[in-house]
Design an enzyme around this catalytic site. Structure first.
Site, PDB file in Angstrom:
ATOM      1  N   HIS A 192       0.807  -1.223   0.000  1.00  0.00           N
ATOM      2  CA  HIS A 192       0.000   0.000   0.000  1.00  0.00           C
ATOM      3  C   HIS A 192       0.842   1.276   0.000  1.00  0.00           C
ATOM      4  CE1 HIS A 192      -3.724  -2.359   1.388  1.00  0.00           C
ATOM      5  NE2 HIS A 192      -4.076  -1.731   0.279  1.00  0.00           N
ATOM      6  N   GLU A 242      -2.059   1.299  -9.551  1.00  0.00           N
ATOM      7  CA  GLU A 242      -3.470   1.580  -9.299  1.00  0.00           C
ATOM      8  C   GLU A 242      -3.740   3.063  -9.080  1.00  0.00           C
ATOM      9  OE1 GLU A 242      -4.741   0.950  -4.796  1.00  0.00           O
ATOM     10  OE2 GLU A 242      -3.602  -0.783  -5.506  1.00  0.00           O
ATOM     11  N   HIS A 292      -6.196  -3.357 -10.834  1.00  0.00           N
ATOM     12  CA  HIS A 292      -6.798  -3.072  -9.529  1.00  0.00           C
ATOM     13  C   HIS A 292      -8.308  -3.144  -9.702  1.00  0.00           C
ATOM     14  CE1 HIS A 292      -8.101  -0.010  -6.412  1.00  0.00           C
ATOM     15  NE2 HIS A 292      -7.341  -0.825  -5.692  1.00  0.00           N
TER      16      HIS A 292
END
Length: 384
Positions: A192, A242, A292
């Site tokens: 992330h 993404e 994504h």
């Protein structure tokens, strides 16, 4: 055929609002598109209201290229996440209309299929207590549903650094998951964009014995030099993309040679054809595509149309069997993962092969959805 207008429908859950757009035409055909915004749903709906008057109403839904060009450049200001997401939902709805009008699936209009079967990987499955025992049970449930791949962020609230105790605990979680899924299933490791390059490299080496299929967003996405530093020092495939919302911006990523797998979101990067163009460029760099996909069943269906005609397509993310699975009810013909193969079967129905049930969608009103990756317990995706 001309577009007469659109309607927007926001389907809410505590951690995500899904925006569906139905495009209507003067011949009675309709098409549907979808995206998921984080904290910007009202901005998207507002943009679409203006774009309907400025660009969409009166357009030919068959002229996808022209409509995308006008929406992207016709307001002069540089298109960002909101505009590109607005383009995406309208664009995929136009492909849906075109396919229905011609009686063919969208993949047939994009060059024809190279596969009828697309491997899925599970996400949103670890909404449970953050312990090795709980993660082992949850991962076993994923395998029992037929999946052959899953993804996890085991790093808690880590940000730039992760201390020794946190690192050791993250390793224990991954050890438990690998034990649960066995040696053959794919295990995607999600970071992330949390870490500094040195921390990401250290953690990648700590977790290498569990054979992650990829290392996703190891550093914040703004700095490609930092990503390159990680790629140079680890022996795992690097996945990212993404949070890039324009295919042109991938040029520098390809030039850096820092990514092995790109992850554009069809709902944020301008739609199906924009992603197909990007996939073709990626193919010239021998780079795989694994989009994504944190949306619902319309976005999944649209991405599967792309997958079917894309030779370098790797695998598709899927949340909707685990995180707020009830939202699948709002879409008729929602794609399902085959429990015998762990794959989606690509629809041969005209258009996208799905329809929004507007009455059911109304039963999931927009919420003050909040998803904070730096908050304790974020992985549970529960109301705060």
């Amino acid at each position: 055929m001309r577009i007469t207008g659109i309607s927007t429908h926001v389907v809410g859950t505590p951690w995500r609002n899904l925006t569906y757009v139905v495009v209507r035409t003067d011949e009675g055909l309709t098409g549907v598109g979808e995206t998921r915004m984080l904290g910007r749903t009202d901005a998207l709906v507002g943009y679409l209201r203006e774009a309907t008057a400025n660009h969409i109403t009166g357009s030919d839904p068959f002229a996808v290229e022209d409509l995308v060009r006008r929406m992207k450049y016709g307001d002069y200001g540089r298109a960002g996440e909101i505009v590109m997401s607005g383009i995406a939902v309208v664009e995929m709805a136009c492909w849906d209309i075109k396919g229905k009008a011609l009686g063919v699936p969208v993949w047939q209009l994009l060059g024809g299929r190279v596969t009828d079967r697309v491997k899925a990987y599970a996400n949103g499955w670890y909404t449970t207590e953050r312990t090795p025992e709980a993660y082992h049970r949850a991962a076993r449930t994923v395998m029992d549903r037929g999946y052959r791949a899953l993804k996890i962020d085991p790093f808690g609230t880590g940000h730039y650094e992760l201390d020794h105790a946190g690192s050791t605990y993250a390793v224990s979680l991954i050890e438990a998951v690998r034990d649960a899924i066995g040696p053959d299933a794919e295990l995607m490791l999600e970071m992330h964009g949390r870490f500094s390059p040195s921390t990401a490299v250290r953690l990648a080496k700590d977790l290498a014995p569990f054979r992650p299929a990829w290392l996703e967003e190891p550093v914040p996405p703004e700095n490609l030099d930092a990503l390159r530093k990680v790629a140079d020092k680890v022996d795992l495939p690097i996945a990212t993309g993404e949070r890039i919302h324009d295919r042109i911006e991938f040029r520098e990523l390809f030039a850096s040679r820092a990514a092995d797998i790109i992850q554009p979101d069809v709902g944020h990067i301008g739609g199906i054809l924009e992603t197909r163009k990007l996939a073709a460029t990626a193919e010239t760099h021998y780079t795989l595509l694994a989009p994504h996909n944190v949306g619902g069943s319309v976005l999944t269906a649209a991405t599967l149309q792309l997958a079917s005609c894309t030779p370098n397509f790797k695998i598709l993310e899927h949340f909707n069997d685990f995180a707020d699975a009830d939202i699948k009810q709002v879409v008729r013909g929602a794609p399902q993962v085959d429990p015998d193969t762990g794959c989606f079967e690509v629809s041969h129905a005209p258009g996208l092969g799905v329809e929004l049930d507007e009455d059911v969608a109304a039963e999931f009103p927009q919420q003050r959805a909040r998803f904070d990756l730096w908050a304790e317990g974020w992985e549970r995706r529960a109301p705060k």
